[in-house]
Every structure is written in structure tokens, then in C-alpha cells.
Design an enzyme around this catalytic site. Sequence first.
Site, mmCIF file in Angstrom:
data_model
loop_
_atom_site.group_PDB
_atom_site.id
_atom_site.type_symbol
_atom_site.label_atom_id
_atom_site.label_comp_id
_atom_site.label_asym_id
_atom_site.label_seq_id
_atom_site.Cartn_x
_atom_site.Cartn_y
_atom_site.Cartn_z
ATOM 1 N N THR A 10 2.326 -0.059 5.439
ATOM 2 C CA THR A 10 2.744 1.317 5.694
ATOM 3 C C THR A 10 3.558 1.439 6.973
ATOM 4 O O THR A 10 4.563 2.155 7.024
ATOM 5 C CB THR A 10 1.506 2.230 5.791
ATOM 6 O OG1 THR A 10 0.708 2.055 4.623
ATOM 7 C CG2 THR A 10 1.912 3.683 5.913
ATOM 8 N N TYR A 29 -1.559 9.618 -4.207
ATOM 9 C CA TYR A 29 -1.061 10.830 -4.839
ATOM 10 C C TYR A 29 -1.742 11.139 -6.177
ATOM 11 O O TYR A 29 -2.168 12.262 -6.411
ATOM 12 C CB TYR A 29 0.463 10.785 -5.033
ATOM 13 C CG TYR A 29 1.027 12.107 -5.516
ATOM 14 C CD1 TYR A 29 1.188 13.168 -4.627
ATOM 15 C CD2 TYR A 29 1.359 12.310 -6.851
ATOM 16 C CE1 TYR A 29 1.672 14.388 -5.065
ATOM 17 C CE2 TYR A 29 1.836 13.530 -7.304
ATOM 18 C CZ TYR A 29 1.996 14.572 -6.404
ATOM 19 O OH TYR A 29 2.461 15.782 -6.845
ATOM 20 N N TYR A 58 -6.733 -2.199 0.484
ATOM 21 C CA TYR A 58 -6.410 -1.327 1.615
ATOM 22 C C TYR A 58 -6.854 0.086 1.273
ATOM 23 O O TYR A 58 -6.314 0.708 0.364
ATOM 24 C CB TYR A 58 -4.906 -1.389 1.890
ATOM 25 C CG TYR A 58 -4.404 -0.572 3.060
ATOM 26 C CD1 TYR A 58 -5.261 -0.050 4.025
ATOM 27 C CD2 TYR A 58 -3.038 -0.345 3.219
ATOM 28 C CE1 TYR A 58 -4.788 0.683 5.098
ATOM 29 C CE2 TYR A 58 -2.544 0.385 4.289
ATOM 30 C CZ TYR A 58 -3.417 0.899 5.217
ATOM 31 O OH TYR A 58 -2.943 1.635 6.278
ATOM 32 N N ARG A 95 -3.918 8.854 3.915
ATOM 33 C CA ARG A 95 -2.570 8.749 3.347
ATOM 34 C C ARG A 95 -2.572 8.821 1.820
ATOM 35 O O ARG A 95 -1.628 9.323 1.229
ATOM 36 C CB ARG A 95 -1.901 7.442 3.788
ATOM 37 C CG ARG A 95 -1.500 7.408 5.256
ATOM 38 C CD ARG A 95 -0.763 6.118 5.567
ATOM 39 N NE ARG A 95 -0.332 6.046 6.951
ATOM 40 C CZ ARG A 95 0.837 6.488 7.408
ATOM 41 N NH1 ARG A 95 1.695 7.045 6.578
ATOM 42 N NH2 ARG A 95 1.158 6.383 8.687
ATOM 43 N N LYS A 129 -8.933 -3.938 4.079
ATOM 44 C CA LYS A 129 -8.526 -3.239 5.295
ATOM 45 C C LYS A 129 -9.082 -1.829 5.164
ATOM 46 O O LYS A 129 -8.601 -1.026 4.362
ATOM 47 C CB LYS A 129 -7.006 -3.219 5.440
ATOM 48 C CG LYS A 129 -6.523 -2.448 6.670
ATOM 49 C CD LYS A 129 -5.004 -2.391 6.731
ATOM 50 C CE LYS A 129 -4.556 -1.553 7.925
ATOM 51 N NZ LYS A 129 -3.065 -1.411 7.967
ATOM 52 N N ILE A 182 -6.334 -5.267 11.207
ATOM 53 C CA ILE A 182 -4.882 -5.260 11.001
ATOM 54 C C ILE A 182 -4.394 -4.099 11.831
ATOM 55 O O ILE A 182 -4.622 -2.936 11.502
ATOM 56 C CB ILE A 182 -4.504 -5.132 9.513
ATOM 57 C CG1 ILE A 182 -4.947 -6.389 8.767
ATOM 58 C CG2 ILE A 182 -3.000 -4.936 9.365
ATOM 59 C CD1 ILE A 182 -4.711 -6.340 7.266
#
Length: 296
Positions: free
Chosen positions: A46, A109, A135, A140, A164, A206
Site C-alpha cells: 500500500t 471495498y 495482510y 483501508r 501482517k 513490516i
Amino acid sequence: MKSFTGTGVALVTPFRHDLSVDVRSLERLVEYAVAGGVDYLVVLGTTGEPATLTAEEQQLVKDTVIRVNAGRLPLVLGVGGNNTAAVVKALNKEALNGFDAVLSVSPYYNKPTQEGIYKHFEQVALNSPLPVILYNVPGRTGSNMLPETVIRLAEKFGNIIGIKEAAGDLVQAFRLLKGVPDDFMVISGDDMLTLPMTLSGGAGVISVIAQGLPEKFTAMVNAALEGNLEKANALHYDLMDIIDLIFEEGNPAGIKAVLEQLDIVESAEVRLPLVVATSELRSRISRYLQVGTAFT
């Protein structure tokens, strides 16, 4: 899997003032991170703004990092999306040449159910020629991959080697650490929560800030992994202000402002719909970099 213990860096994609990809700055950034002692590099996550890069630009970024790294550190490539079929198509050996693992974000989304998330990653696992790091970043994606879903995937697919975890929820992180198999890595995706997660059995981070202050942040993570709480705490508290600053106006605007002031990148440009850090934030970042404290 030990290759991904410690400090990973989610690399930015530097842009020139005309918003073209800045290869020279990316070269400097890779060298700076390697010299700073980080353990591995994450490309086109990202923070690398892949959503606004063309396929040709993404290939340029990959080729540049592979060339400059020259095999010194393990490389992880971001391969994710909200179209499962498209993600599976992207998981071909040719596209992954030069990389050691993939980082795959939970579908965004669409807001799938937990079963939908499981089925998505089932296809990723069945089709990836490389180890997979999940992840989870609900801030987000709009949906949270719950610990029971992660545990289910970890127990079923041996090539899903870690996650992550960036939910910003320590209780959720603890549930993951308690429930996953012993060889499954829980990696912090939140710079501020790296220390408590690592001390509780996590595999490190990360990180975003580690590409700006690689030596200091890596020292904190290493101290935590070694159980040196006094050193780890001191470094953590020293880093808290700059971690707050780089995320205050969104990522990667803040970290790009840091890298510009350190003369690692030519400019702090980001592509719309992101905008560069304000002059007020840049001033506070500058103060931290000069004297180690932020304006209050």
C-alpha cells in the site's frame, strides 16, 4: 520463514516533481534501507502507491529494486485485490521472478464475509508459487479478517506462512498469537504497536518509518526479539513522536516528507487522490529530525 523475522520495510515509490517514477531516488532508498540493517523489503505494498501506477511503472519499480538489492535481502511483492480471479492470474511465476514471498491484502471495498475472505485466500494459496503473507488492514479494506479465519487458513495451507496484522487492536493480535500454529508468523503492520506485539511473540514488523530511520527502528525490533526490554522501551518511546507525525496526514505523504528532508528522495510528491504533507507538518517533521522531538 526466518527470512521474514525482524524488520521489513514497506517501500515508497518515489516520484519526481512531474510525478514520473524516480528511479534514482528508489535506488538510493534501497541502498539506505539495506545499509540501515533492515531484514527484508516489501515492494508495491500500500505504501508504494500501486493503485496509481501503470503496469509498466509497477514493472519498473520491481526491476529497479531487484537490481539494486542484488540478492542481499529477501524481497516480498504485494499481490492483492478485490477480484479473486485477477489476483490468481497475477500469481504467475514470471511476474514473481526475483521475489521470495507475496504479501496479499484482504479484499477491499466488497466487504466479504469471513467465509468469503477464507475462500479468497484459499484460491491464493492454491495458486501461489511463493509463500504467502496475509495482510489484514480493516482501516483501508472496510472489513476485518478475524483471528478464527486466519487460524483456519494457517492450519489448512502450509504455504500461508504469516500475517501482517494492522487492525490496530492489541487484543486481536494477542488472540492471533495465542491461536496460530507455532511456525506461523504474526507480523505487526502498525509501527506504534510493533514493540508490544513482538514482545508477546510476534515476528517483528513490516514498517513504514523504518525506511526513514532504519538503524533506530531495527535496533528497537532486535532488542525486542532478544528480550532486552530496557533498550527496546527506550527506543520505542524515542520513536513515538515521529511515528505519529508520518501518519497524521496519511500514508505515504508523511514518510515521503521524511525521506525528502533526509535527501533520500528528490521530492515528496504523491499521486492524486493523495496530496503532499502540509508545510506545518513538514516543519514538525524537520524539528524531530533535527533535535529528536516534535512540536507540541
